[in-house]
Design a protein around this motif. Structure first.
Motif, PDB file in Angstrom:
ATOM      1  N   MET A 225      71.211  29.501  30.401  1.00 37.98           N
ATOM      2  CA  MET A 225      70.408  28.925  29.329  1.00 37.98           C
ATOM      3  C   MET A 225      70.607  27.418  29.245  1.00 37.98           C
ATOM      4  N   LYS A 226      71.833  26.990  29.530  1.00 36.82           N
ATOM      5  CA  LYS A 226      72.149  25.566  29.464  1.00 36.82           C
ATOM      6  C   LYS A 226      71.340  24.777  30.494  1.00 36.82           C
ATOM      7  N   GLN A 227      70.898  25.449  31.557  1.00 37.28           N
ATOM      8  CA  GLN A 227      70.108  24.800  32.610  1.00 37.28           C
ATOM      9  C   GLN A 227      68.606  24.898  32.350  1.00 37.28           C
ATOM     10  N   ASN A 228      68.225  25.660  31.315  1.00 38.50           N
ATOM     11  CA  ASN A 228      66.804  25.858  31.020  1.00 38.50           C
ATOM     12  C   ASN A 228      66.323  24.751  30.077  1.00 38.50           C
ATOM     13  N   ASN A 229      65.493  23.854  30.594  1.00 39.72           N
ATOM     14  CA  ASN A 229      65.029  22.722  29.793  1.00 39.72           C
ATOM     15  C   ASN A 229      64.148  23.141  28.619  1.00 39.72           C
ATOM     16  N   MET A 230      63.668  24.375  28.650  1.00 41.52           N
ATOM     17  CA  MET A 230      62.879  24.881  27.526  1.00 41.52           C
ATOM     18  C   MET A 230      63.773  25.400  26.393  1.00 41.52           C
ATOM     19  N   SER A 231      65.079  25.456  26.654  1.00 40.97           N
ATOM     20  CA  SER A 231      66.009  26.020  25.673  1.00 40.97           C
ATOM     21  C   SER A 231      67.189  25.115  25.332  1.00 40.97           C
ATOM     22  N   ASN A 232      67.451  24.104  26.136  1.00 38.31           N
ATOM     23  CA  ASN A 232      68.667  23.309  25.945  1.00 38.31           C
ATOM     24  C   ASN A 232      68.439  22.026  25.132  1.00 38.31           C
ATOM     25  N   TYR A 233      67.232  21.897  24.589  1.00 36.99           N
ATOM     26  CA  TYR A 233      66.866  20.764  23.722  1.00 36.99           C
ATOM     27  C   TYR A 233      66.868  19.418  24.454  1.00 36.99           C
ATOM     28  N   SER A 234      66.827  19.440  25.774  1.00 37.29           N
ATOM     29  CA  SER A 234      66.759  18.200  26.531  1.00 37.29           C
ATOM     30  C   SER A 234      65.415  17.506  26.346  1.00 37.29           C
ATOM     31  N   LEU A 235      64.400  18.238  25.851  1.00 36.04           N
ATOM     32  CA  LEU A 235      63.081  17.653  25.617  1.00 36.04           C
ATOM     33  C   LEU A 235      63.028  16.836  24.330  1.00 36.04           C
ATOM     34  N   VAL A 236      64.050  16.958  23.485  1.00 31.79           N
ATOM     35  CA  VAL A 236      64.078  16.216  22.225  1.00 31.79           C
ATOM     36  C   VAL A 236      64.441  14.758  22.518  1.00 31.79           C
ATOM     37  N   PRO A 237      63.637  13.798  22.044  1.00 33.58           N
ATOM     38  CA  PRO A 237      63.939  12.387  22.290  1.00 33.58           C
ATOM     39  C   PRO A 237      65.317  11.989  21.760  1.00 33.58           C
ATOM     40  N   THR A 238      65.952  11.055  22.459  1.00 34.13           N
ATOM     41  CA  THR A 238      67.310  10.636  22.113  1.00 34.13           C
ATOM     42  C   THR A 238      67.403  10.069  20.706  1.00 34.13           C
ATOM     43  N   GLU A 239      66.316   9.462  20.205  1.00 31.36           N
ATOM     44  CA  GLU A 239      66.398   8.888  18.855  1.00 31.36           C
ATOM     45  C   GLU A 239      66.537   9.957  17.774  1.00 31.36           C
ATOM     46  N   TYR A 240      66.218  11.211  18.118  1.00 31.73           N
ATOM     47  CA  TYR A 240      66.404  12.309  17.171  1.00 31.73           C
ATOM     48  C   TYR A 240      67.708  13.065  17.414  1.00 31.73           C
ATOM     49  N   MET A 241      68.057  13.219  18.682  1.00 32.35           N
ATOM     50  CA  MET A 241      69.273  13.955  19.035  1.00 32.35           C
ATOM     51  C   MET A 241      69.887  13.328  20.282  1.00 32.35           C
ATOM     52  N   ASP A 242      71.068  12.776  20.139  1.00 30.43           N
ATOM     53  CA  ASP A 242      71.746  12.098  21.241  1.00 30.43           C
ATOM     54  C   ASP A 242      72.773  13.044  21.870  1.00 30.43           C
ATOM     55  N   GLN A 243      72.350  13.697  22.950  1.00 29.51           N
ATOM     56  CA  GLN A 243      73.229  14.692  23.569  1.00 29.51           C
ATOM     57  C   GLN A 243      74.289  14.070  24.472  1.00 29.51           C
TER      58      GLN A 243
END
Length: 287
Positions: A225-243
């Motif tokens: 799941m951590k590798q699934n870009n549809m589930s790992n929130y990597s699509l959220v812009p950095t200004e909202y969530m800085d992973q």
């Protein structure tokens, strides 16, 4: 920024204002459920994303198309968030799948009239605290956690988004129409994911071959799941969530609170837990 600047007080609990504008809360209150709707209910950081992966795969009979092409917030959307207003949920074919972080007594009238199926996921609150502490520090729409001792105090007093963990869990455990609710814990899913998937499928009245259950469980392992870009929130812009500060899907384990809380903090947490949960008869895995 402070709670007054970032949060809306709605029915006694804090909600991030940017995600829950008035029009989305009105949409939620007026929402019309169907009897075959499936509602995933969690207190935040209790396994929501995990179940948003599992349930669509069960409903599709193991077909991964939706979890590979739709972000989880569109795949199984939060009914109370602004995104729900633009997804044309009324046009979706049954069974529809939704998510909410709301307490039982905050559900809209249609929920109690129609009685859709509910999957309620619980997690050791000390791990919820730990996960929340890391998560709050990554976002621009939540109050920064501050020192751990301060955050612990706020968490135990319900002065965080979606209010008290204790009130949330007790409210759903005491809900009516329990035959329409499946209770499952994060820890049970970690201990035996295949069995958990099979039980969820049975609750949803989906007959799946053992091979399909195994396929779904394998696909829903944390590392995958951590590798699934549809589930790992990597699509959220950095200004909202800085992973870069902390991954949204961080560890996916049980018991990480032992690496986070001091002995005194754990003892204090246990004392508060014992008092607030003294009348609860449900047997939690972590007790």
């Amino acid at each position: 920024m402070t709670e007054a600047e970032l949060y809306t007080l709605y029915k006694g609990v804090f909600l991030p204002s940017s995600l829950h504008p008035p029009q989305s809360l009105k949409y939620y209150e007026d929402f019309t459920f169907r009897p075959d709707d499936i509602l995933i209910v969690t207190y935040p950081k209790s396994g929501t994303t995990w179940m948003q992966e599992i349930v669509p795969l069960i409903i599709s009979g193991g077909d991964p198309a939706s979890v590979e092409t739709l972000p989880n917030w569109d795949r199984v959307p939060w009914l109370e968030e602004h995104r729900a207003c633009v997804l044309n949920l009324e046009q979706r074919p049954s069974p529809r799948m939704f998510t909410t972080h709301f307490r039982n007594n905050m559900m809209p009238p249609s929920f109690f009239e129609v009685k859709p199926k509910v999957i309620y996921i619980m997690r050791n609150p000390k791990d919820v605290l730990t996960s929340s502490f890391h998560y709050f520090g990554t976002t621009s729409f939540l109050v920064k956690p501050g020192p751990q001792s301060d955050f612990l105090h706020k968490f135990l007093n319900g002065e965080v988004m979606f209010g008290s963990w204790f009130d949330h869990v007790k409210g759903w455990l005491n809900a009516e129409d329990k035959e329409r609710i499946m209770y499952i814990s994060y820890e049970e899913m970690i201990m035996d994911l295949k069995d958990s998937v099979a039980r969820i499928a049975e609750f949803l009245e989906r007959s799946l071959d053992v091979a399909v259950v195994e396929k779904i469980a394998d696909r829903c392992l944390f590392k995958k799941m951590k590798q699934n870009n549809m589930s790992n929130y990597s699509l959220v812009p950095t200004e909202y969530m800085d992973q870069t500060k902390s991954k949204f899907l961080r560890k996916g384990v049980a018991g990480d609170w032992k690496n986070q809380l001091t002995g005194a903090e754990a003892e204090h947490f246990d004392a508060v837990y014992k008092d607030k949960m003294k009348d609860v008869t449900y047997k939690f895995v972590w007790d």
